[in-house]
Enzyme design. Structure first.
Site, mmCIF file in Angstrom:
data_model
loop_
_atom_site.group_PDB
_atom_site.id
_atom_site.type_symbol
_atom_site.label_atom_id
_atom_site.label_comp_id
_atom_site.label_asym_id
_atom_site.label_seq_id
_atom_site.Cartn_x
_atom_site.Cartn_y
_atom_site.Cartn_z
ATOM 1 C CG HIS A 66 -1.814 1.177 1.315
ATOM 2 N ND1 HIS A 66 -3.116 1.159 0.861
ATOM 3 C CD2 HIS A 66 -1.598 2.445 1.772
ATOM 4 C CE1 HIS A 66 -3.647 2.359 1.042
ATOM 5 N NE2 HIS A 66 -2.748 3.157 1.599
ATOM 6 C CD GLU A 67 1.400 3.564 3.738
ATOM 7 O OE1 GLU A 67 1.417 4.569 3.002
ATOM 8 O OE2 GLU A 67 0.478 3.337 4.546
HETATM 9 ZN ZN LIG Z 1 -2.729 5.184 1.787
#
Ligand SMILES: [Zn+2]
Ligand SMILES: [Zn+2]
Length: 178
Positions: free
Chosen positions: A131-132
């Site tokens: 995600h990051e």
């Molecule tokens: Zn995010």
């Protein structure tokens, strides 16, 4: 953007865990991933009142330790992370510095009073890292609850999403790579 992903563990993170993580992020982003030497950070770096680490403090410590700005940094810590606007965060992405941070603190089943489970911890960590890093590779939040770019506010949402991108996000990240 340079597509090298440099994994920076804070203090001690299990070596086999890091190797497995690096293989998985290589596969997701078609980028080379390397595990860097660990960044030593004592509890004195924490906000004393909250007992948590401010994400920006972690980002600046990581960029100080790796000032060459070669590739993307993925910083992993056991400390609980927070931002000004959030009581806690599982992770964060600083697009200008190209630094992604993920905290293992609330990803451990023990945090929720459950049995220790290294596999659950790994899957959750991978999802949050994907995600990051996705943000650093140009992606925004996605409304598909199964997509890795879905914003999770609770561990249930993290468990419900996958460590892969949906078709739309995958096409976008593909464009960013070229
Ligand atoms: Zn995010
Ligand atoms: Zn998506």
């Amino acid at each position: 953007m340079d597509s090298k992903i440099r994994i920076v563990p804070v203090n001690a993170v299990d070596g086999a865990f890091l190797d497995r993580l690096s293989l998985c992020v290589e596969e997701r982003f078609l980028a080379r991933a390397v595990v860097e030497r660990s960044l030593a950070l004592s509890r004195s770096a924490l906000n004393a009142t909250r007992g948590q680490l401010f994400v920006s403090t972690l980002t600046s410590k990581a960029t100080q330790a790796h000032p060459d700005r070669d590739g993307t940094l993925l910083v992993l810590t056991d400390f609980d992370l927070y931002k000004t606007s959030h009581r806690f965060v599982f992770g964060d992405a600083d697009e200008t510095q190209s630094v992604a941070s993920v905290s293992l603190h609330r990803l451990r089943p023990e945090f929720y009073g459950e049995e220790r489970d290294p596999n659950v911890l790994f899957q959750r960590t991978l999802k949050e890292c994907v995600h990051e890093l996705g943000h650093l590779f140009g992606l925004r939040h996605c409304v598909n609850p199964r997509c890795g770019m879905y914003y999770s506010n609770s561990i249930f949402e993290t468990d419900n999403k996958t460590s892969y991108f949906c078709e739309t996000c995958d096409r976008r990240v593909g464009r960013a790579r070229r």
